[in-house]
Design a protein around this motif. Structure first.
Motif, PDB file in Angstrom:
ATOM      1  N   CYS A   1      -6.787  -1.642   0.192  1.00  0.00           N
ATOM      2  CA  CYS A   1      -5.849  -2.046   1.235  1.00  0.00           C
ATOM      3  C   CYS A   1      -6.628  -2.435   2.487  1.00  0.00           C
ATOM      4  CB  CYS A   1      -4.898  -0.902   1.535  1.00  0.00           C
ATOM      5  SG  CYS A   1      -3.907  -1.172   3.010  1.00  0.00           S
TER       6      CYS A   1
ATOM      7  N   CYS B   1      -0.107   3.213   3.650  1.00  0.00           N
ATOM      8  CA  CYS B   1       0.274   2.698   4.974  1.00  0.00           C
ATOM      9  C   CYS B   1       1.350   1.612   4.913  1.00  0.00           C
ATOM     10  CB  CYS B   1      -0.965   2.170   5.706  1.00  0.00           C
ATOM     11  SG  CYS B   1      -1.558   0.595   5.048  1.00  0.00           S
TER      12      CYS B   1
ATOM     13  N   CYS C   1       0.847  -1.201   0.000  1.00  0.00           N
ATOM     14  CA  CYS C   1       0.000   0.000   0.000  1.00  0.00           C
ATOM     15  C   CYS C   1       0.876   1.242   0.000  1.00  0.00           C
ATOM     16  CB  CYS C   1      -0.920   0.010   1.213  1.00  0.00           C
ATOM     17  SG  CYS C   1      -1.861   1.548   1.340  1.00  0.00           S
TER      18      CYS C   1
ATOM     19  N   SER D   1      -7.426   2.398   1.648  1.00  0.00           N
ATOM     20  CA  SER D   1      -7.247   3.185   0.425  1.00  0.00           C
ATOM     21  C   SER D   1      -7.403   2.272  -0.799  1.00  0.00           C
ATOM     22  CB  SER D   1      -5.892   3.888   0.427  1.00  0.00           C
ATOM     23  OG  SER D   1      -4.848   2.966   0.269  1.00  0.00           O
TER      24      SER D   1
ATOM     25  N   CYS E   1      -5.612   0.283   5.666  1.00  0.00           N
ATOM     26  CA  CYS E   1      -6.103   1.649   5.779  1.00  0.00           C
ATOM     27  C   CYS E   1      -7.312   1.939   4.898  1.00  0.00           C
ATOM     28  CB  CYS E   1      -4.985   2.637   5.450  1.00  0.00           C
ATOM     29  SG  CYS E   1      -4.556   2.657   3.695  1.00  0.00           S
TER      30      CYS E   1
HETATM   31 ZN    ZN Z   1      -3.003   0.973   3.282  1.00  0.00          ZN
END
Ligand code: ZN
Length: 300
Positions: free
Chosen positions: A51, A34, A31, A56, A54
């Protein structure tokens, strides 16, 4: 990859998505936000991955020819496969028929997008030992004969790598004329300085040594009887003419460079259709993604 292998390998949208995923992250998912390594499918139809750390999201088609398309990935994969492996090239009508695409405009647009990858400038210059020459193309327009037909001819420059008895990569450029300036520009834009450059004895090539090339001009008289002075040039030009006349009948001078680029694309990837397939789809990786099998196994 044979057609059977291709069919098995990209049998589903999931398999295509997994392949794109592996091209995007050849070392495995990481990712950007993160640094997390765990990922899940967020939205299948929109090809979005998320992800698990986090949340995203990333699209696996971003930056590729398929970005924002409403067509299935399988259709794009098949189209790229056919364009990459169909040797003389494929027309929009053939593509539409072979893939059962209902709308001709869709087939035409897909082909147009795929072919755009072929005109991308080739970046790595030729090196080692190179044959360079210039030749005329065209003049076979219907209804024209004699002097008028000859007036339609276009001068083209060629540079091709020597690979043992065979040929390596090739470059083709439409030339304004056969002057020293034009021919020197042909060599400096296609071939790395220091390379061995074989040409005929035409004075237009005389400046190459000063530009840092190991220039080895020879007159045609120096070639063994019945042989060509620049055999790789001769072979490539014959192939080019056969391809142009066989597939495209004739390319008008203003479109000729695009056809030359397509020929170069096919010639330079003739032993690696997989690289051609990836380039057409706009995938930046040019090797088999290492994690592909891993992902397919996970998905299964
Ligand atoms: Zn992430």
């Amino acid at each position: 990859m044979t057609i059977m292998e291709f069919q098995e390998r990209f049998a589903t949208e999931e398999a295509c998505r997994a392949y794109l995923f592996a091209c995007r992250w050849p070392e495995g998912f990481r990712c950007r936000r993160c640094g997390g390594a765990e990922v899940g499918v967020m939205h299948r139809r929109r090809r979005v991955w998320q992800c698990k750390g986090c949340g995203s999201q990333t699209s696996v088609t971003a930056g590729t020819v398929m970005h924002g398309t409403r067509q299935p990935l399988r259709l794009w994969f098949w189209a790229a496969y056919l364009v990459a492996t169909h040797h003389p090239g494929i027309s929009a009508v053939q593509l539409q028929r072979q893939l059962g695409i209902g709308c001709h405009e869709t087939a035409w647009m897909m082909l147009h997008k795929l072919r755009r990858a072929m005109v991308a400038p080739e970046r790595e210059p030729l090196g080692g030992e190179v044959e360079v020459d210039e030749f005329f193309l065209g003049g076979l327009e219907e209804g024209l004969t004699g002097g008028r037909a000859r007036g339609k001819k276009t001068l083209v420059g060629i540079a091709i790598e020597v690979r043992g008895a065979g040929s390596g990569r090739v470059r083709l450029r439409v030339l304004k004329d056969a002057s020293g300036d034009s021919l020197e520009a042909l060599v400096t834009t296609t071939t790395v300085a220091g390379a061995i450059v074989h040409t005929d004895a035409w004075a237009g090539y005389n400046g190459l040594a000063k530009l840092g090339y190991d220039h080895r001009p020879r007159s045609q008289n120096a070639a063994p009887r019945g042989e060509h002075l620049l055999p790789r040039v001769h072979r490539a030009v014959s192939n080019l003419k056969a391809w142009l006349h066989g597939t495209h009948r004739w390319a008008s001078p203003e479109h000729l460079q695009a056809y030359l680029d397509e020929f170069v694309f096919r010639h330079n990837r003739r032993r690696n259709p997989h690289a051609a397939f990836q380039t057409l789809l706009g995938l930046s990786t040019h090797h088999e993604p290492a994690t592909y099998r891993h992902i397919i196994d996970q998905a299964a």
